[in-house]
Design a protein around this motif. Structure first.
Motif, PDB file in Angstrom:
ATOM      1  N   ALA A  79      -7.013   4.402  -2.525  1.00  0.00           N
ATOM      2  CA  ALA A  79      -5.627   4.159  -2.142  1.00  0.00           C
ATOM      3  C   ALA A  79      -4.885   3.455  -3.282  1.00  0.00           C
ATOM      4  O   ALA A  79      -5.464   2.675  -4.033  1.00  0.00           O
ATOM      5  CB  ALA A  79      -5.575   3.301  -0.875  1.00  0.00           C
ATOM      6  N   TYR A  86       0.886  -6.061   3.606  1.00  0.00           N
ATOM      7  CA  TYR A  86      -0.387  -6.331   4.254  1.00  0.00           C
ATOM      8  C   TYR A  86      -1.046  -7.540   3.624  1.00  0.00           C
ATOM      9  O   TYR A  86      -0.890  -7.799   2.433  1.00  0.00           O
ATOM     10  CB  TYR A  86      -1.326  -5.110   4.113  1.00  0.00           C
ATOM     11  N   ILE A  93      -6.041  -2.508   9.287  1.00  0.00           N
ATOM     12  CA  ILE A  93      -6.342  -1.153   8.826  1.00  0.00           C
ATOM     13  C   ILE A  93      -7.435  -1.232   7.770  1.00  0.00           C
ATOM     14  O   ILE A  93      -7.608  -2.260   7.113  1.00  0.00           O
ATOM     15  CB  ILE A  93      -5.100  -0.436   8.249  1.00  0.00           C
ATOM     16  N   SER A  96      -1.511  -5.900   8.788  1.00  0.00           N
ATOM     17  CA  SER A  96      -0.088  -5.674   8.611  1.00  0.00           C
ATOM     18  C   SER A  96       0.697  -6.949   8.919  1.00  0.00           C
ATOM     19  O   SER A  96       0.444  -7.620   9.916  1.00  0.00           O
ATOM     20  CB  SER A  96       0.390  -4.556   9.537  1.00  0.00           C
ATOM     21  N   VAL A 144      -8.686   0.313   4.232  1.00  0.00           N
ATOM     22  CA  VAL A 144      -8.109   0.990   3.081  1.00  0.00           C
ATOM     23  C   VAL A 144      -9.230   1.349   2.122  1.00  0.00           C
ATOM     24  O   VAL A 144     -10.037   0.488   1.749  1.00  0.00           O
ATOM     25  CB  VAL A 144      -7.074   0.085   2.373  1.00  0.00           C
ATOM     26  N   ILE A 162       0.856  -1.185   0.000  1.00  0.00           N
ATOM     27  CA  ILE A 162       0.000   0.000   0.000  1.00  0.00           C
ATOM     28  C   ILE A 162       0.892   1.235   0.000  1.00  0.00           C
ATOM     29  O   ILE A 162       1.706   1.413   0.903  1.00  0.00           O
ATOM     30  CB  ILE A 162      -0.945   0.002   1.216  1.00  0.00           C
ATOM     31  N   SER A 163       0.726   2.065  -1.016  1.00  0.00           N
ATOM     32  CA  SER A 163       1.532   3.273  -1.146  1.00  0.00           C
ATOM     33  C   SER A 163       1.342   4.165   0.088  1.00  0.00           C
ATOM     34  O   SER A 163       0.229   4.404   0.535  1.00  0.00           O
ATOM     35  CB  SER A 163       1.104   4.021  -2.403  1.00  0.00           C
ATOM     36  N   GLY A 164       2.479   4.619   0.633  1.00  0.00           N
ATOM     37  CA  GLY A 164       2.430   5.497   1.794  1.00  0.00           C
ATOM     38  C   GLY A 164       2.378   4.768   3.124  1.00  0.00           C
ATOM     39  O   GLY A 164       2.410   5.397   4.174  1.00  0.00           O
ATOM     40  N   LYS A 165       2.291   3.440   3.082  1.00  0.00           N
ATOM     41  CA  LYS A 165       2.259   2.650   4.321  1.00  0.00           C
ATOM     42  C   LYS A 165       3.469   1.714   4.333  1.00  0.00           C
ATOM     43  O   LYS A 165       3.790   1.090   3.330  1.00  0.00           O
ATOM     44  CB  LYS A 165       0.992   1.798   4.397  1.00  0.00           C
ATOM     45  N   PRO A 166       4.145   1.593   5.475  1.00  0.00           N
ATOM     46  CA  PRO A 166       5.323   0.723   5.532  1.00  0.00           C
ATOM     47  C   PRO A 166       4.930  -0.763   5.539  1.00  0.00           C
ATOM     48  O   PRO A 166       3.853  -1.134   6.010  1.00  0.00           O
ATOM     49  CB  PRO A 166       5.978   1.112   6.859  1.00  0.00           C
ATOM     50  N   VAL A 203      -2.827   0.709  -4.319  1.00  0.00           N
ATOM     51  CA  VAL A 203      -2.532  -0.610  -3.773  1.00  0.00           C
ATOM     52  C   VAL A 203      -2.043  -1.527  -4.885  1.00  0.00           C
ATOM     53  O   VAL A 203      -2.583  -1.516  -5.985  1.00  0.00           O
ATOM     54  CB  VAL A 203      -3.802  -1.217  -3.120  1.00  0.00           C
ATOM     55  N   LYS A 207      -1.591  -5.415  13.045  1.00  0.00           N
ATOM     56  CA  LYS A 207      -2.705  -4.478  13.190  1.00  0.00           C
ATOM     57  C   LYS A 207      -3.526  -4.441  11.911  1.00  0.00           C
ATOM     58  O   LYS A 207      -2.997  -4.506  10.810  1.00  0.00           O
ATOM     59  CB  LYS A 207      -2.192  -3.072  13.508  1.00  0.00           C
TER      60      LYS A 207
END
Length: 145
Positions: free
Chosen positions: A43, A16, A37, A30, A39, A9-13, A45, A35
């Protein structure tokens, strides 16, 4: 779990795992900390199963590149994505000698190695897991001939 349900996912480390699709997007978990999240549909992806690496002749699917790394490392961890650029390129050349150095940037190599090292402890990048299985219908047709 296979690469079919693993997302970047762009912008997420990190990476997933796709858990549930919803009306407004989807829920992902994740692989770093477990965790969940939500989306949204807007987004950026990418499914790992849809990513390929440029070579001089063709595009090689990411699964094939990860399989080559697993074979080189005997299914152990790869070098760190934080190594210097020259070392990363030399390593990647050992894994995929034909990669197009004009179109595959060091940042791409870092992502591939980081993803491999995230997936490796979870058993998702074993040689067996990355080997494509023939669809059942093809096997049945060959057996009937």
């Amino acid at each position: 779990m296979s690469l079919q349900k693993i997302l970047a996912i762009s912008g997420k480390p990190g990476l997933y795992e796709l858990k549930v699709q919803t009306r407004t997007g989807f829920v992902a978990e994740s692989l770093l900390d477990g965790k969940k999240i939500t989306v949204g549909l807007r987004a950026n992806v990418s499914l790992l199963s849809e990513i390929a690496v440029y070579t001089y002749n063709e595009e090689v699917r990411l699964a094939e590149v990860l399989k080559a790394i697993a074979e080189k490392e005997n299914e152990g961890p790869a070098i760190s994505h934080k190594e210097d650029d020259a070392k990363l390129k030399a390593y990647f050349r050992e894994v995929l000698p034909e990669f197009d150095e004009d179109r595959v940037y060091t940042s791409d190599i870092k992502k591939v190695l980081n993803w491999y090292n995230l997936l490796q402890p979870k058993g998702l990048v074993t040689i067996e897991a990355l080997t494509e299985k023939e669809p059942e219908t093809e096997k049945q047709e060959e057996a009937s001939e």
